[in-house]
Write a protein that holds these residues in place. Sequence first.
Motif, PDB file in Angstrom:
ATOM      1  N   UNK A 166       0.807  -1.262  -0.127  1.00  0.00           N
ATOM      2  CA  UNK A 166      -0.027   0.055  -0.208  1.00  0.00           C
ATOM      3  C   UNK A 166       0.810   1.302  -0.079  1.00  0.00           C
ATOM      4  N   UNK A 167       2.057   1.173   0.414  1.00  0.00           N
ATOM      5  CA  UNK A 167       3.004   2.372   0.435  1.00  0.00           C
ATOM      6  C   UNK A 167       3.344   2.479  -1.116  1.00  0.00           C
ATOM      7  N   UNK A 168       3.569   1.552  -1.891  1.00  0.00           N
ATOM      8  CA  UNK A 168       3.876   1.904  -3.460  1.00  0.00           C
ATOM      9  C   UNK A 168       2.539   2.279  -3.914  1.00  0.00           C
ATOM     10  N   UNK A 169       1.278   1.826  -3.623  1.00  0.00           N
ATOM     11  CA  UNK A 169       0.094   2.335  -4.218  1.00  0.00           C
ATOM     12  C   UNK A 169      -0.278   3.658  -3.868  1.00  0.00           C
ATOM     13  N   UNK A 170      -0.030   4.033  -2.690  1.00  0.00           N
ATOM     14  CA  UNK A 170      -0.021   5.380  -2.332  1.00  0.00           C
ATOM     15  C   UNK A 170       0.883   6.344  -3.028  1.00  0.00           C
ATOM     16  N   UNK A 171       1.890   5.983  -3.165  1.00  0.00           N
ATOM     17  CA  UNK A 171       2.940   6.769  -3.964  1.00  0.00           C
ATOM     18  C   UNK A 171       2.399   6.998  -5.458  1.00  0.00           C
ATOM     19  N   UNK A 172       2.033   5.909  -6.024  1.00  0.00           N
ATOM     20  CA  UNK A 172       1.234   5.935  -7.195  1.00  0.00           C
ATOM     21  C   UNK A 172       0.027   6.915  -7.355  1.00  0.00           C
ATOM     22  N   UNK A 173      -0.769   6.677  -6.486  1.00  0.00           N
ATOM     23  CA  UNK A 173      -1.822   7.357  -6.440  1.00  0.00           C
ATOM     24  C   UNK A 173      -1.565   9.044  -6.393  1.00  0.00           C
ATOM     25  N   UNK A 174      -0.648   9.363  -5.647  1.00  0.00           N
ATOM     26  CA  UNK A 174      -0.203  10.754  -5.215  1.00  0.00           C
ATOM     27  C   UNK A 174       0.026  11.338  -6.709  1.00  0.00           C
ATOM     28  N   UNK A 175       1.008  10.665  -7.659  1.00  0.00           N
ATOM     29  CA  UNK A 175       1.512  10.874  -8.765  1.00  0.00           C
ATOM     30  C   UNK A 175       0.480  11.285  -9.921  1.00  0.00           C
ATOM     31  N   UNK A 176      -0.639  10.208  -9.911  1.00  0.00           N
ATOM     32  CA  UNK A 176      -1.617  10.342 -10.970  1.00  0.00           C
ATOM     33  C   UNK A 176      -2.674  11.538 -10.301  1.00  0.00           C
ATOM     34  N   UNK A 177      -2.936  11.530  -9.041  1.00  0.00           N
ATOM     35  CA  UNK A 177      -3.582  12.755  -8.511  1.00  0.00           C
ATOM     36  C   UNK A 177      -2.850  14.044  -8.887  1.00  0.00           C
ATOM     37  N   UNK A 178      -1.736  14.178  -8.541  1.00  0.00           N
ATOM     38  CA  UNK A 178      -1.024  15.403  -9.055  1.00  0.00           C
ATOM     39  C   UNK A 178      -1.158  15.748 -10.527  1.00  0.00           C
ATOM     40  N   UNK A 179      -0.848  14.922 -11.257  1.00  0.00           N
ATOM     41  CA  UNK A 179      -0.884  15.082 -12.671  1.00  0.00           C
ATOM     42  C   UNK A 179      -2.237  15.343 -13.373  1.00  0.00           C
ATOM     43  N   UNK A 180      -3.281  14.574 -12.661  1.00  0.00           N
ATOM     44  CA  UNK A 180      -4.486  15.000 -13.122  1.00  0.00           C
ATOM     45  C   UNK A 180      -4.980  16.448 -12.740  1.00  0.00           C
ATOM     46  N   UNK A 181      -4.522  16.811 -11.511  1.00  0.00           N
ATOM     47  CA  UNK A 181      -4.895  18.116 -11.023  1.00  0.00           C
ATOM     48  C   UNK A 181      -4.240  18.969 -12.044  1.00  0.00           C
TER      49      UNK A 181
END
Length: 423
Positions: free
Chosen positions: A172-187
Motif C-alpha cells: 500500500x506504500x507503493x500504491x499510495x505513492x502511485x496514487x499521489x503521482x496520478x492525482x497531481x498529474x490530473x490536477x
Amino acid sequence: MLQLKYLRENKNEALKALEKRNFKDSNLIDQLLELDEKRRKTQADLDQQLAEANSLAKEIGQLFKSGAADKAQVLKERSAALKVSSKELQDNLQEAENQLRSLRLQIPNIPKEIVPSGTSEEDNIETERAGEIPSLSEDALPHWELAKKYDLIDFELGSKITGAGFPVYKGKGARLQRALINYFLDKNTEAGYQETQVPHLVNELSGYGTGQLPDKEGQMYHVTGDDLYLIPTAEVPLTNIFRDEILEEKQLPICLTGYTPCFRREAGSYGSHVRGLNRLHQFDKVEIVRLETPERSEAALDEMVDHVRKILIELEIPYRILRLCGGDLGFTSALTYDFELFSTAQDKWLEISSVSTFEGFQSERLRLRYKAKDGSKKLVHTLNGSSLALPRVLAGILENCQTPEGIKIPKALVPYTGFDMIS
C-alpha cells in the motif's frame, strides 16, 4: 544570466539589488564590464577589417579584368595582411566571449523588489498559514516508524540495494505513492498544463541552460562515461525543450507538467531532520513549468501559487507559505515561495514545494526568445514549481492522518488508491 546591456546601463542599481543576496563583489562586475568594452572594440575592429577585405576583393577583381595586374597584386598583399590580422581579431573575440560567459555565470539573478533581505531561512517571511493541525495521541509515531509498522516503506532494503537515501516502497506504500503521482498529474492537466514525459538524463548544455551548472554540479549525479547528468528535477528537461528557440508571441503561455524521479547528491548528515523520507537521494516529483511574456509573468506566479494551495486544501494538509529572503533564494530565482506542511508527529514544518519566477534569467542562458507583435525579439519569462514533491507529502499524510485504527487516506486520494484506510 543577466543581460550585458542591463549591467552596462544599470550597474549601481544591479549591485544594490544584489546586496539582498549578500552579493557584494563589485570587482567581478567591473571586470565583466571592462572585458565587455574590450570585446565590443574588438568586434568593431573586426567588422571594419572584414568590410575592407570585401571591398578589396571586389576592387582586385575589377583590376584584373581591366589588365592592371600590378595594381591588383599590391592590393592582394594588403588583403593577405588583413586576413592574418582579422584571424587574430577573431581569436581574440572568441577568447573574450568565453571569458565573459564565465564571469556572467558567476552573477546570480536580481531579486524582485518584494524579496526581503536576509541571510538564511530564519529571515524568510511567512505570508499565509491555513489548515487545522490535528491533535494526535501521545503515542503517535513519526512516518519512518509507521512505514515499518504497516510494511509500507523499507529503508534498510534500499540501503542494501543502493545506499542510504534510496527507499523501497511496498504494497500500500507503493500504491499510495502511485496514487499521489496520478492525482497531481490530473490536477495539473485539469488546470491547463500539458502532460509531458521527458528524459531522466540531460547533457551539459541543458544543465547550463536552467542554471544547475556550474552552480550545483556537486549536487548532481554525473554519468562520466557519457558526460550526462541525472536530473535533479523535471524543470531541467522541460525548460530545455525550448533552448535555442524563437517563439511567436501567440504561442505563449506554454504550460507543461511532468512526472520524473529526481536525483540529488546532497551532503549526508545525521539526525531526525534527515530520517526517513525527510531527505532522499532519489525521490519522485511532479513539476509544473510555464513560459510567459514579461507582462504576464507576475500574474502567472500568483496563479501557480494558488494552484498548489488548492491541492493542499483538497488533501486536507495544514500548510504555510513563505516568501524566501535574498540569502535563501536560489541562484537563478528572482522570487520564490516555499510551501511547507506541518508534521505533527515530528512537530516541525517540512518543505514540500517551491514556486519560482526566473524572469528572463534562464532565457538569456537558454537563448530563448519570442517575437513580439511589433516584430521585436524579447526574452521569455520562465517559471516553475513543485506540484508536488512526493516524499514529504507522503510523510505528512502518514503522520497527520494516523489514528488508533490505522492511517486514514484523504478523501481526494481514495479514488486513486482504491482504499480509504491503511491498517
